[in-house]
Design an enzyme around this catalytic site. Structure first.
Site, PDB file in Angstrom:
ATOM      1  N   ASP A  14     -19.345 -23.757  27.497  1.00 49.84           N
ATOM      2  CA  ASP A  14     -18.869 -23.060  26.302  1.00 49.84           C
ATOM      3  C   ASP A  14     -18.024 -23.948  25.398  1.00 49.84           C
ATOM      4  O   ASP A  14     -18.231 -23.978  24.181  1.00 49.84           O
ATOM      5  CB  ASP A  14     -18.048 -21.824  26.684  1.00 49.84           C
ATOM      6  CG  ASP A  14     -18.949 -20.713  27.217  1.00 49.84           C
ATOM      7  OD1 ASP A  14     -20.165 -20.762  26.953  1.00 49.84           O
ATOM      8  OD2 ASP A  14     -18.421 -19.829  27.905  1.00 49.84           O
ATOM      9  N   ARG A  98      -2.164 -20.497  30.898  1.00 45.53           N
ATOM     10  CA  ARG A  98      -2.439 -20.514  29.463  1.00 45.53           C
ATOM     11  C   ARG A  98      -1.257 -21.013  28.631  1.00 45.53           C
ATOM     12  O   ARG A  98      -1.444 -21.830  27.731  1.00 45.53           O
ATOM     13  CB  ARG A  98      -2.944 -19.147  28.972  1.00 45.53           C
ATOM     14  CG  ARG A  98      -4.296 -18.736  29.566  1.00 45.53           C
ATOM     15  CD  ARG A  98      -5.354 -19.825  29.404  1.00 45.53           C
ATOM     16  NE  ARG A  98      -6.678 -19.422  29.866  1.00 45.53           N
ATOM     17  CZ  ARG A  98      -7.205 -19.729  31.048  1.00 45.53           C
ATOM     18  NH1 ARG A  98      -6.519 -20.421  31.937  1.00 45.53           N
ATOM     19  NH2 ARG A  98      -8.432 -19.360  31.365  1.00 45.53           N
ATOM     20  N   ASP A 127      -7.303 -13.931  27.942  1.00 49.86           N
ATOM     21  CA  ASP A 127      -6.948 -15.320  27.648  1.00 49.86           C
ATOM     22  C   ASP A 127      -6.882 -15.600  26.148  1.00 49.86           C
ATOM     23  O   ASP A 127      -6.049 -16.373  25.692  1.00 49.86           O
ATOM     24  CB  ASP A 127      -7.908 -16.275  28.366  1.00 49.86           C
ATOM     25  CG  ASP A 127      -7.693 -16.264  29.878  1.00 49.86           C
ATOM     26  OD1 ASP A 127      -6.529 -16.094  30.289  1.00 49.86           O
ATOM     27  OD2 ASP A 127      -8.658 -16.393  30.630  1.00 49.86           O
ATOM     28  N   SER A 178     -18.050 -16.523  36.632  1.00 48.23           N
ATOM     29  CA  SER A 178     -17.062 -17.128  35.744  1.00 48.23           C
ATOM     30  C   SER A 178     -15.817 -17.401  36.589  1.00 48.23           C
ATOM     31  O   SER A 178     -15.254 -16.485  37.190  1.00 48.23           O
ATOM     32  CB  SER A 178     -16.735 -16.152  34.604  1.00 48.23           C
ATOM     33  OG  SER A 178     -15.498 -16.502  34.040  1.00 48.23           O
TER      34      SER A 178
HETATM   35  N1  ARG Z   1      -8.276 -11.206  34.709  1.00 48.58           N
HETATM   36  C1  ARG Z   1      -7.519 -12.376  34.965  1.00 48.58           C
HETATM   37  C2  ARG Z   1      -6.452 -12.577  33.922  1.00 48.58           C
HETATM   38  O1  ARG Z   1      -6.532 -11.993  32.895  1.00 48.58           O
HETATM   39  C3  ARG Z   1      -8.383 -13.589  35.148  1.00 48.58           C
HETATM   40  C4  ARG Z   1      -8.927 -14.217  33.924  1.00 48.58           C
HETATM   41  C5  ARG Z   1      -9.826 -15.325  34.254  1.00 48.58           C
HETATM   42  N2  ARG Z   1     -10.154 -16.061  33.084  1.00 48.58           N
HETATM   43  C6  ARG Z   1     -11.346 -16.576  32.832  1.00 48.58           C
HETATM   44  N3  ARG Z   1     -11.498 -17.195  31.694  1.00 48.58           N
HETATM   45  N4  ARG Z   1     -12.345 -16.442  33.668  1.00 48.58           N
HETATM   46  O2  ARG Z   1      -5.500 -13.298  34.094  1.00 48.58           O
END
Ligand code: ARG
Length: 407
Positions: A14, A98, A127, A178
């Site tokens: 991506d 992040r 995210d 993912s």
């Molecule tokens: N649901 C989790 C969170 O919001 C995991 C996110 C995982 N991120 C990803 N880009 N696959 O922190």
């Protein structure tokens, strides 16, 4: 002059497509920044391979930032102080990384005189919120671009796009999962797990696959709230986390399977692998049981919930989160001592002992044997007055609560 954009680059499909797509569609210049937050654990690719991909996709440059100690010493450390578990369970794995990435994006944006930063998140997740709210908290003047929210490409389209532009990718059209990974753990989504009733497959798991069926007992030592040693061997926090991920994870401990509430209003089924995070927070909060004064302890538990929500929601760089950090830090002055943990396959963890020079546990007060120092007679007046209001109320009601229901 073309607008210059600094992209949070993972090396995956991506963000590689994002480089070319932004150049073609938006006419911008792209600088890639790859922030190492500990996701390198089992990577088969070198940074040179990843950098070559970014450049092949058209990036002006690709910068690698090693933020592993920063991730540990600042972000994981604060999460440990706050025993941070969103909705009582999730130790904020992705949510913690992040803001680290955001801080370096902004830093590199200044270095390269960029006017925007970009990320590869879709519109459905948390995210994107963390990237954008975080960037604006540090740099209100920077624009944030989210190509994946605009391009409308399926995964197969992205693979075709990469091939068309000769971007060397390893991804296939049918990638199932993912996965987001850092020092604090792994988040695994998609595939069969999108059915909350289906048991998670073993295939994408790495940290919590059972590799050791023997019991493992170890002692974590804490100094002022931070874990500093395992079995008396001192090590930097990043190493301690890695070592625990390995030793505890080998017994199958550290897997979470849950349905959580995303910031954007979606319930999602999430599977996490986070042995070190859960073991450290478990041990840390157990030590707090021994050393924190009752009222501080109870208030802290309330604020921990709030801290985890704020960080989950992308508010790392907010004044409330900072104020809560100050509270948490103040409570950690006496959180020094050792915690003994037993791990037993598959996936069990039990705390079997704790000790501290700062313990508020007083054997003379607690014991029922001859060493008892507690003044039993003092309780008589205390209990009478404590219950006085209720006794007065009950006397006015008559005896109506005193009859058990007929069985
Ligand atoms: N649901 C989790 C969170 O919001 C995991 C996110 C995982 N991120 C990803 N880009 N696959 O922190």
């Amino acid at each position: 002059m073309a607008k210059r954009v600094v992209l949070a680059y993972s090396g995956g499909l991506d963000t590689s497509v994002a480089v070319r797509w932004m150049i073609e569609e938006w006419g911008v210049e792209v600088v890639c920044v790859l922030v190492n937050v500990g996701q390198d654990a089992d990577s088969s690719e070198s940074f040179d391979d990843i950098r070559a991909r970014a450049l092949a996709a058209g990036a002006l440059d690709c910068v690698l930032v090693d933020a592993r100690d920063e991730m540990a010493d600042e972000f994981c450390a604060s999460a440990i102080f706050a025993n941070a578990r969103y909705e009582g369970k999730y130790p904020l794995v992705s949510a913690l990384s992040r803001p680290v990435i955001v801080r370096h994006l902004v830093d590199q944006a200044r270095r390269f005189n960029a006017t925007a930063v970009a990320h590869g998140c879709t519109g459905k997740g948390n995210d994107q919120v963390r990237f954008e709210v975080g960037t604006h908290a540090l740099a209100p003047d920077l624009e944030v671009l989210a190509p994946a929210r605009n391009w409308g490409l399926t995964r197969a389209d992205s693979v075709d796009y990469a091939q068309k532009w000769n971007i060397p990718i390893q991804a296939t059209k049918d990638k199932i999962y993912s996965i987001d990974e850092n020092l604090w753990g792994r988040a695994v989504e998609c595939g069969a797990m999108e059915d909350p009733w289906a048991a998670p497959p073993e295939e994408p798991m790495t940290l919590t696959r059972v590799r050791n069926t023997e019991p493992v007992e170890l002692t974590i030592s804490f100094v002022e709230g931070l874990p500093v040693a395992i079995d008396q061997v001192a090590m930097p926090l990043a190493n301690l986390i890695k070592s625990l991920n390995d030793r505890a994870g080998a017994t199958g401990f550290g897997r979470l399977d849950m349905v959580e509430n995303r910031r954007v209003g979606i319930k999602s089924r999430e599977v996490y692998e986070c042995p070190a995070a859960l073991a450290i927070i478990g041990a840390h909060s157990d030590l707090e049981d021994l050393v924190l004064e009752r009222e501080v302890h109870h208030e802290k538990a309330r604020l921990e919930t709030r801290w985890a929500e704020l960080v989950y929601d992308g508010m790392w760089f907010s004044p409330l989160k900072e104020a809560l950090d100050a509270f948490m830090a103040d409570t950690q002055r006496h959180v020094t001592g050792d915690v003994r943990i037993l791990f037993q396959a598959p996936g069990m963890m039990r705390i079997v002992g704790r000790r501290s020079p700062k313990a508020l546990y007083d054997h003379g007060l607690a014991t029922y044997d001859a060493a008892d120092t507690f003044q039993h007679a003092d309780s008589e007046g205390y209990v009478k007055i404590y219950g006085l209001g209720l006794k007065t109320w009950a006397a006015r009601q008559g005896a109506k609560n005193a009859t058990p229901p007929a069985s």
